[in-house]
Design a protein around this motif. Structure first.
Motif, mmCIF file in Angstrom:
data_model
loop_
_atom_site.group_PDB
_atom_site.id
_atom_site.type_symbol
_atom_site.label_atom_id
_atom_site.label_comp_id
_atom_site.label_asym_id
_atom_site.label_seq_id
_atom_site.Cartn_x
_atom_site.Cartn_y
_atom_site.Cartn_z
ATOM 1 N N THR A 8 0.855 -1.175 0.000
ATOM 2 C CA THR A 8 0.000 0.000 0.000
ATOM 3 C C THR A 8 0.894 1.229 0.000
ATOM 4 O O THR A 8 1.646 1.458 0.957
ATOM 5 C CB THR A 8 -0.920 0.023 1.225
ATOM 6 N N CYS A 9 0.837 2.007 -1.073
ATOM 7 C CA CYS A 9 1.718 3.172 -1.250
ATOM 8 C C CYS A 9 0.857 4.390 -1.551
ATOM 9 O O CYS A 9 0.754 4.842 -2.696
ATOM 10 C CB CYS A 9 2.704 2.921 -2.386
ATOM 11 N N ASN A 10 0.246 4.937 -0.540
ATOM 12 C CA ASN A 10 -0.704 6.030 -0.700
ATOM 13 C C ASN A 10 -0.186 7.334 -0.090
ATOM 14 O O ASN A 10 0.643 7.317 0.814
ATOM 15 C CB ASN A 10 -2.032 5.676 -0.034
ATOM 16 N N TYR A 11 -0.711 8.443 -0.614
ATOM 17 C CA TYR A 11 -0.483 9.781 -0.044
ATOM 18 C C TYR A 11 1.004 10.173 -0.002
ATOM 19 O O TYR A 11 1.426 10.910 0.882
ATOM 20 C CB TYR A 11 -1.073 9.874 1.365
ATOM 21 N N ASN A 12 1.794 9.696 -0.941
ATOM 22 C CA ASN A 12 3.184 10.130 -1.018
ATOM 23 C C ASN A 12 3.304 11.356 -1.917
ATOM 24 O O ASN A 12 2.526 11.543 -2.856
ATOM 25 C CB ASN A 12 4.055 8.997 -1.566
ATOM 26 N N ALA A 13 4.303 12.184 -1.630
ATOM 27 C CA ALA A 13 4.586 13.308 -2.512
ATOM 28 C C ALA A 13 5.186 12.774 -3.812
ATOM 29 O O ALA A 13 6.007 11.856 -3.794
ATOM 30 C CB ALA A 13 5.546 14.283 -1.836
ATOM 31 N N GLY A 64 3.905 7.120 -5.827
ATOM 32 C CA GLY A 64 3.809 6.011 -4.895
ATOM 33 C C GLY A 64 4.899 4.987 -5.121
ATOM 34 O O GLY A 64 5.595 4.567 -4.197
ATOM 35 N N ILE A 65 5.086 4.560 -6.381
ATOM 36 C CA ILE A 65 6.101 3.576 -6.757
ATOM 37 C C ILE A 65 6.814 4.115 -8.001
ATOM 38 O O ILE A 65 6.166 4.511 -8.975
ATOM 39 C CB ILE A 65 5.488 2.209 -7.067
ATOM 40 N N ALA A 66 8.161 4.119 -7.977
ATOM 41 C CA ALA A 66 8.922 4.649 -9.099
ATOM 42 C C ALA A 66 10.061 3.713 -9.468
ATOM 43 O O ALA A 66 10.796 3.239 -8.601
ATOM 44 C CB ALA A 66 9.481 6.029 -8.744
ATOM 45 N N TYR A 96 -3.863 8.279 -4.337
ATOM 46 C CA TYR A 96 -3.835 9.560 -3.612
ATOM 47 C C TYR A 96 -2.424 10.149 -3.524
ATOM 48 O O TYR A 96 -2.139 10.958 -2.651
ATOM 49 C CB TYR A 96 -4.430 9.409 -2.209
ATOM 50 N N ASN A 97 -1.527 9.719 -4.410
ATOM 51 C CA ASN A 97 -0.218 10.351 -4.496
ATOM 52 C C ASN A 97 -0.347 11.621 -5.340
ATOM 53 O O ASN A 97 -1.198 11.714 -6.221
ATOM 54 C CB ASN A 97 0.790 9.390 -5.100
ATOM 55 N N ARG A 98 0.524 12.582 -5.108
ATOM 56 C CA ARG A 98 0.294 13.906 -5.672
ATOM 57 C C ARG A 98 0.361 13.929 -7.196
ATOM 58 O O ARG A 98 -0.386 14.654 -7.845
ATOM 59 C CB ARG A 98 1.295 14.899 -5.095
ATOM 60 N N GLU A 99 1.273 13.121 -7.796
ATOM 61 C CA GLU A 99 1.412 13.198 -9.242
ATOM 62 C C GLU A 99 1.318 11.852 -9.954
ATOM 63 O O GLU A 99 0.704 11.746 -10.996
ATOM 64 C CB GLU A 99 2.741 13.873 -9.613
ATOM 65 N N ILE A 100 1.983 10.816 -9.416
ATOM 66 C CA ILE A 100 2.121 9.564 -10.165
ATOM 67 C C ILE A 100 1.816 8.372 -9.261
ATOM 68 O O ILE A 100 2.282 8.319 -8.128
ATOM 69 C CB ILE A 100 3.556 9.420 -10.733
ATOM 70 N N GLY A 101 1.073 7.426 -9.790
ATOM 71 C CA GLY A 101 0.824 6.194 -9.057
ATOM 72 C C GLY A 101 2.007 5.246 -9.167
ATOM 73 O O GLY A 101 2.687 4.942 -8.200
ATOM 74 N N VAL A 145 3.650 -5.280 -15.069
ATOM 75 C CA VAL A 145 2.822 -4.459 -14.187
ATOM 76 C C VAL A 145 1.371 -4.883 -14.388
ATOM 77 O O VAL A 145 0.805 -4.696 -15.472
ATOM 78 C CB VAL A 145 2.996 -2.956 -14.496
ATOM 79 N N ASP A 146 0.772 -5.485 -13.367
ATOM 80 C CA ASP A 146 -0.619 -5.904 -13.515
ATOM 81 C C ASP A 146 -1.335 -5.937 -12.166
ATOM 82 O O ASP A 146 -0.726 -6.006 -11.106
ATOM 83 C CB ASP A 146 -0.718 -7.255 -14.214
ATOM 84 N N HIS A 147 -2.648 -5.806 -12.228
ATOM 85 C CA HIS A 147 -3.532 -5.920 -11.069
ATOM 86 C C HIS A 147 -3.157 -4.933 -9.950
ATOM 87 O O HIS A 147 -3.244 -5.250 -8.764
ATOM 88 C CB HIS A 147 -3.548 -7.357 -10.533
ATOM 89 N N ASN A 148 -2.729 -3.735 -10.338
ATOM 90 C CA ASN A 148 -2.481 -2.676 -9.374
ATOM 91 C C ASN A 148 -3.635 -1.682 -9.389
ATOM 92 O O ASN A 148 -4.354 -1.567 -10.385
ATOM 93 C CB ASN A 148 -1.179 -1.946 -9.713
ATOM 94 N N THR A 149 -3.802 -0.959 -8.307
ATOM 95 C CA THR A 149 -4.832 0.060 -8.199
ATOM 96 C C THR A 149 -4.172 1.423 -8.015
ATOM 97 O O THR A 149 -3.382 1.611 -7.087
ATOM 98 C CB THR A 149 -5.763 -0.212 -7.013
ATOM 99 N N CYS A 150 -4.485 2.348 -8.926
ATOM 100 C CA CYS A 150 -3.930 3.704 -8.855
ATOM 101 C C CYS A 150 -5.084 4.687 -9.038
ATOM 102 O O CYS A 150 -5.526 4.939 -10.159
ATOM 103 C CB CYS A 150 -2.878 3.928 -9.939
ATOM 104 N N ASP A 151 -5.570 5.251 -7.964
ATOM 105 C CA ASP A 151 -6.729 6.151 -8.002
ATOM 106 C C ASP A 151 -6.367 7.526 -7.484
ATOM 107 O O ASP A 151 -5.480 7.700 -6.638
ATOM 108 C CB ASP A 151 -7.874 5.592 -7.162
ATOM 109 N N TRP A 152 -7.074 8.511 -7.993
ATOM 110 C CA TRP A 152 -7.064 9.866 -7.430
ATOM 111 C C TRP A 152 -5.651 10.453 -7.347
ATOM 112 O O TRP A 152 -5.203 10.898 -6.297
ATOM 113 C CB TRP A 152 -7.730 9.892 -6.059
#
Length: 219
Positions: free
Chosen positions: A157-162, A165-167, A189-194, A206-213
Motif C-alpha cells: 500500500t503506497c498512498n499519499y506520497n509526494a 507512490g512507486i517509481a 492519492y499520491n500527488r502526481e504519479i501512481g 505491471v498488472d492488477h495494481n490500483t492507482c486512483d485519485w
C-alpha cells in the motif's frame, strides 16, 4: 536515543545476526549513514524494530548485503530516507522487505539502489516526501555503477506520497532497471504519479495494481 547503531562485518560469508524488538529513535547521522547502518552485512534480519525521528536516513544497508530480511518494523519520521540500500561497489542481493510500516519520512520511504533478486511485499509505504518532492518506493540504478534486476513488488500500500507512490528508474549512462514484477499494489492519492517509469526500464510486468485519485496514472 542519540547517536546510532553501526554494524560492520569483515567475514562476509559467516555473519548471522538478528536485531529484534529494539527501538532506535532520535539518531544523529551523516549522509549515507543512517540511525542504523549495516556495512557488508550478510544474513542480517531486522524484526519488529522501530527506527524513527533520525536526522538523516533511518535504516541503511551499504556496500554488500546478501540474504537480508526486514520484517514487521516501523520506520517513520526520518529526515531523509526511511529504508535505504546503497550499493557502492559491492553485491547486494537476495532479500525480503515485508510487513513493515514506512511512513512520514521526508524524502523516500524505501529506496533500493543497485539491488538484485529481492521481494518487497505487504508493506505500508505512505505519507512519505515533503512539499518539494519524494516517493513512497523507489527502485533504481546505484552510484556503484550497477543496475537493478529480478525483483518482485507485491501487495504493498503506497498512498499519499509526494510525487509518486512507486517509481522505477535507470539512467542515461546505460544502467537499467529490469526483469521485475509489480503486482497487486495499491498506489493511490499520491500527488502526481501512481506507478512511474523513467529512462532504462524494461521487462517489468505491471498488472492488477490500483492507482486512483492522482495526477498521472501508470499501471
Amino acid at each position: 536515543d542519540g547517536g546510532g547503531l553501526y554494524l560492520t562485518f569483515k567475514s562476509l560469508n559467516k555473519q548471522f545476526i538478528t536485531v529484534q524488538d529494539i527501538e532506535f529513535t532520535n539518531g544523529t547521522s551523516t549522509e549515507y549513514q543512517g540511525t542504523v547502518y549495516v556495512s557488508n552485512g550478510t544474513n542480517t534480519t531486522f524484526l519488529r524494530c522501530t527506527v524513527g525521528s533520525g536526522t538523516s536516513d533511518g535504516l541503511v544497508f551499504g556496500n554488500t548485503a546478501n540474504n537480508f530480511l526486514i520484517q514487521d518494523c516501523l520506520i517513520s519520521q526520518n529526515a531523509r530516507y526511511g529504508i535505504r540500500f546503497l550499493d557502492s561497489g559491492g553485491i547486494m542481493q537476495n532479500g525480503t522487505i515485508t510487513g513493515n510500516t514506512v511512513i512520514w519520512n521526508d524524502t523516500i520511504g524505501i529506496f533500493m539502489q543497485g539491488v538484485d533478486f529481492f521481494t518487497i511485499g505487504t508493506n505500508t509505504i505512505s505519507w512519505n516526501g515533503d512539499s518539494e518532492g519524494g516517493r513512497g518506493l523507489a527502485i533504481q540504478h546505484s552510484p556503484g555503477a550497477r543496475g537493478t534486476i529480478n525483483f518482485l513488488v507485491i501487495n504493498n500500500t503506497c498512498n499519499y506520497n509526494a510525487i509518486s507512490g512507486i517509481a522505477f528508474s535507470g539512467n542515461t549512462a546505460g544502467l537499467s532497471c529490469n526483469h521485475g514484477t509489480c503486482t497487486g499494489n495499491t498506489s493511490s492519492y499520491n500527488r502526481e504519479i501512481g506507478i512511474g517509469f523513467s529512462y532504462l526500464c524494461y521487462d517489468i510486468t505491471v498488472d492488477h495494481n490500483t492507482c486512483d485519485w492522482i495526477g498521472t496514472n501508470t499501471g
